[in-house]
Design a protein around this motif. Structure first.
Motif, PDB file in Angstrom:
ATOM      1  N   VAL A 257      -3.404  -6.627   2.974  1.00  0.00           N
ATOM      2  CA  VAL A 257      -2.300  -7.444   2.460  1.00  0.00           C
ATOM      3  C   VAL A 257      -2.834  -8.851   2.230  1.00  0.00           C
ATOM      4  O   VAL A 257      -3.127  -9.573   3.187  1.00  0.00           O
ATOM      5  CB  VAL A 257      -1.115  -7.471   3.447  1.00  0.00           C
TER       6      VAL A 257
ATOM      7  N   TYR B 205      -2.543  -2.877   9.414  1.00  0.00           N
ATOM      8  CA  TYR B 205      -2.461  -3.780   8.264  1.00  0.00           C
ATOM      9  C   TYR B 205      -3.434  -4.935   8.472  1.00  0.00           C
ATOM     10  O   TYR B 205      -3.482  -5.541   9.544  1.00  0.00           O
ATOM     11  CB  TYR B 205      -1.043  -4.310   8.097  1.00  0.00           C
TER      12      TYR B 205
ATOM     13  N   ASN C 128      -1.168  -3.746  14.121  1.00  0.00           N
ATOM     14  CA  ASN C 128      -0.722  -2.363  14.232  1.00  0.00           C
ATOM     15  C   ASN C 128       0.489  -2.351  15.155  1.00  0.00           C
ATOM     16  O   ASN C 128       0.338  -2.427  16.380  1.00  0.00           O
ATOM     17  CB  ASN C 128      -1.838  -1.474  14.796  1.00  0.00           C
TER      18      ASN C 128
ATOM     19  N   CYS D 178       0.820  -1.221   0.000  1.00  0.00           N
ATOM     20  CA  CYS D 178       0.000   0.000   0.000  1.00  0.00           C
ATOM     21  C   CYS D 178       0.853   1.270   0.000  1.00  0.00           C
ATOM     22  O   CYS D 178       0.456   2.296   0.589  1.00  0.00           O
ATOM     23  CB  CYS D 178      -0.954   0.017   1.197  1.00  0.00           C
TER      24      CYS D 178
ATOM     25  N   LEU E 120       6.750  -2.288   6.833  1.00  0.00           N
ATOM     26  CA  LEU E 120       5.488  -1.855   7.426  1.00  0.00           C
ATOM     27  C   LEU E 120       5.703  -0.585   8.246  1.00  0.00           C
ATOM     28  O   LEU E 120       6.671  -0.477   9.003  1.00  0.00           O
ATOM     29  CB  LEU E 120       4.908  -2.946   8.324  1.00  0.00           C
TER      30      LEU E 120
ATOM     31  N   THR F  84      -6.057   1.914   6.593  1.00  0.00           N
ATOM     32  CA  THR F  84      -5.828   0.472   6.733  1.00  0.00           C
ATOM     33  C   THR F  84      -5.355  -0.113   5.410  1.00  0.00           C
ATOM     34  O   THR F  84      -5.951   0.126   4.355  1.00  0.00           O
ATOM     35  CB  THR F  84      -7.110  -0.241   7.192  1.00  0.00           C
ATOM     36  N   CYS F  85      -4.279  -0.883   5.478  1.00  0.00           N
ATOM     37  CA  CYS F  85      -3.692  -1.503   4.286  1.00  0.00           C
ATOM     38  C   CYS F  85      -4.044  -2.985   4.250  1.00  0.00           C
ATOM     39  O   CYS F  85      -3.775  -3.726   5.202  1.00  0.00           O
ATOM     40  CB  CYS F  85      -2.171  -1.340   4.329  1.00  0.00           C
TER      41      CYS F  85
ATOM     42  N   TYR G 105      -5.416  -8.565  11.808  1.00  0.00           N
ATOM     43  CA  TYR G 105      -5.037  -7.156  11.832  1.00  0.00           C
ATOM     44  C   TYR G 105      -3.783  -6.989  12.688  1.00  0.00           C
ATOM     45  O   TYR G 105      -3.630  -7.641  13.722  1.00  0.00           O
ATOM     46  CB  TYR G 105      -6.159  -6.312  12.419  1.00  0.00           C
TER      47      TYR G 105
END
Length: 618
Positions: free
Chosen positions: A40, A74, A179, A31, A68, A37-38, A177
């Motif tokens: 993947v 993500y 972070n 991204c 990242l 929010t990316c 998810y």
């Protein structure tokens, strides 16, 4: 229900992977140039190494180094079918739980972060079908940020990746998810929770894209598998040096015969190399203990199965079509076999890792081969003898079909404890406490309730069923169901025909009933609990045991002038006969009809000694 069509997407991926160049550790910033929010998307390329390696959409090669951004969320999307058996994890050193080393968890800190004090450290948050499976959070958009909460959903999601492929698909998209909200000046890793050796590096970057650690620290403690040219063609691993020939004395010069000068297919050439690898690797020194011998034999045996499945997928995936199929319709070979291929690849690779770990604990090497010269070996074409019983094995040491009346001379509900003797035949046969031999002929009274208790762990993968002909569901004959009438009964009109009633952990799983002590007598109900219970018998043994005891109640409350049968819902040819008795104990049918259309396996003395089937002739 309908079979899912995503197998077609998997096959398309397999065909594409067959030609893709394999590169490792290419840096990739998911991204890049975007905010928020990316997403993947992960896949697994089975052909890139022994266990396969991760790929991420938009990144080059396998196991790319992911860059990242600190503090960005993500979403790792593992909905692709290739992710089955490959749950992503995150750890501060390679291979995480396999080693074991510190994983990213709420109570584990790194780099001077004091988050461990209140369990607020960066950790993945595992989702199933759009619902978060945990209670910890460091992503406020998902859930209020927490402290002193250690549950990030892993324990709820990880076991599902071991469930059968169709079940796993039915659970919905698996998403994780992450972070990482602390500026850590070292790398960490993504890894597979089930297969070791699949780790990839994650480097943290700041908002401007600068790496917080320029060096690759910690190190990855192993090199990735390299796939040689022959293996690249076959879709296999470690076969290049095992192609049979007259100059190769590691195995006989030929395993697969061709006739009329026909050209051997590429798949056949690959299979020959697989067999050579297995045979040469299974000429094993017996100097170690029996556990070492088992592992030294089983590892190459598993490797052969894995390579055979992978090669088929790679070389023939483009010919496979798996469309939606209504329940009860004929299922194409792709829909039937592709999950088996995936199960072989994923399940047996996981088992190989466990077996290698066992050898390491025993202080033994992975292989312990003997020096054997195969150059002069001549193997008879007739080495597999005809199907007559082996010498000395005309009579089985296991007696079968012995008449037995459970709870004779008693009244009321009768408990029938069922087990499986895995040594009594190729697939094993049922035994019943208090009855002699295997697959006893059970004499059951009509209008009496029988409680078939399958709590013994030998019943795993052996759910008992009941039918009007041998083998029931395996050959599509009538089973005991509310809408299937015995003889000239009219019970089918009201869905009140005799049927088993399946319970799990003491709770009936259906709505039909002809046993008022369990549930009020029903009409018009066809659900007798089978559809809820049967899938559990395919789940891992530990899960199966946790579900609680499986008990099936049966009250055959119709007069019927033939016998009925018990059978295994998972394995065919395990059928036993049931003779129905009236209130005075008289058989309603003295003849054995219908017939069981096969004979039980013969286990001779040699096989009984080994606990095996059909080895005496060899």
């Amino acid at each position: 229900m309908m079979l899912k069509t995503t197998i077609a997407a998997f096959l398309a991926f397999a065909a594409a992977a067959a030609t893709a160049a394999i590169i490792h550790e290419a840096e990739c910033t998911p991204c890049e140039g975007t905010t928020g929010t990316c997403v993947v998307k992960s896949k697994v390329n089975f052909f890139a190494g022994q266990t396969g390696y991760f790929e991420f959409e938009g990144c080059d090669g396998v196991n790319p180094t992911l860059l990242l951004t600190v503090g960005r969320t993500y979403k790792f999307d593992q909905s692709d079918d290739t992710n089955w058996y490959h749950l992503l994890g995150f750890a501060y050193e390679a291979d995480g739980a396999h080693v074991p080393v510190d994983e990213l968890e709420p109570g584990i800190s790194r780099g001077g972060n004091t988050c461990d004090i209140d369990a607020s450290c960066p950790a993945p948050m595992y989702f199933r079908n759009g619902e978060y499976a945990g209670s910890y959070s460091n992503i406020p958009e998902i859930k209020n940020v927490t402290s002193n909460d250690e549950d990030f959903g892993l324990d709820a999601v990880e076991p599902l990746f071991f469930h059968p492929f169709r079940d796993w698909q039915s659970y919905g998209a698996m998403e994780t998810y992450l972070n990482y909200d602390f500026p850590l000046a070292q790398d960490f890793f993504y890894f597979c929770h089930i297969h070791s050796g699949m780790s990839g590096r994650i480097k943290l970057i700041d908002a401007d894209g600068n790496k917080l650690s320029a060096e690759n620290t910690p190190e990855l403690p192993y090199e990735y598998n390299k796939v040689a040219e022959f293996d690249e063609v076959c879709g296999t691993y470690n076969l290049t040096d095992f192609q049979p020939s007259k100059d190769n004395n590691m195995c006989p010069p030929m395993f697969i015969c061709t006739s009329d000068g026909a050209e051997m297919s590429q798949y056949a050439k690959c299979v020959e190399a697989m067999n050579c690898h297995m045979m040469s690797s299974m000429t094993t020194n017996a100097g170690g203990g029996v556990l070492e011998l088992f592992n030294h034999q089983m590892i190459p045996h598993h490797e052969n199965a894995i390579n055979m499945a992978k090669s088929f997928l790679k070389l023939h995936a483009e010919n496979a079509v798996c469309n939606e199929v209504e329940e009860g319709a004929e299922v194409s070979w792709e829909c039937e076999l592709i999950p088996i291929f995936l199960d072989i690849i994923n399940g047996q690779n996981s088992q190989i890792i466990d077996m290698k770990d066992a050898l390491e604990q025993l202080g033994s090497t992975e292989y312990a081969n003997c020096e054997v010269d195969f150059s002069g070996v001549v193997v008879s074409r007739n080495r597999r003898l005809h199907e007559e019983p082996a010498p000395g094995a005309s009579e089985s040491v296991f007696e079968s079909g012995v008449d037995c009346q459970p709870c004779a001379d008693t009244f009321g509900e009768c408990e029938v404890k069922v087990k499986v003797d895995l040594m009594a035949g190729e697939l094993g046969y049922f035994t019943v406490d208090g009855c002699s031999g295997v697959n006893p002929t059970l004499h059951l009274s009509i209008n009496r309730t029988y409680k078939f208790d399958q709590s013994d762990k030998s019943n795993w993968y052996h759910l008992i069923g009941f039918s009007y002909f041998a083998d029931g569901a395996h050959i599509g004959v009538d089973e005991l169901e509310p809408g299937v009438a015995p003889g000239d009964s009219s019970c089918a009109e009201t869905m009140s025909c005799p049927a088993p009633m399946y319970t799990m952990d003491g709770v009936y799983q259906g709505s039909y009933s002809n046993i008022p002590d369990i549930l009020n007598i029903s009409t018009g109900e066809n659900d007798f609990g089978l559809d809820k219970v049967e899938p559990r018998f395919f789940h891992p043994l530990g899960d199966w045991e946790e579900y609680g005891p499986f008990v099936t109640f049966l009250n055959f409350d119709s007069n019927y002038d033939q016998d009925i049968f018990y059978f295994c819902h998972v394995h065919s040819e395990m059928t036993g006969r049931i003779k129905l008795l009236d209130a005075n104990g008289n058989m309603l049918s003295k003849e054995n009809k219908p017939e069981i259309p096969y004979e039980y396996n013969v286990i001779g003395n040699y096989d009984q000694t080994c606990g095996t089937f059909d080895l005496e002739r060899f």
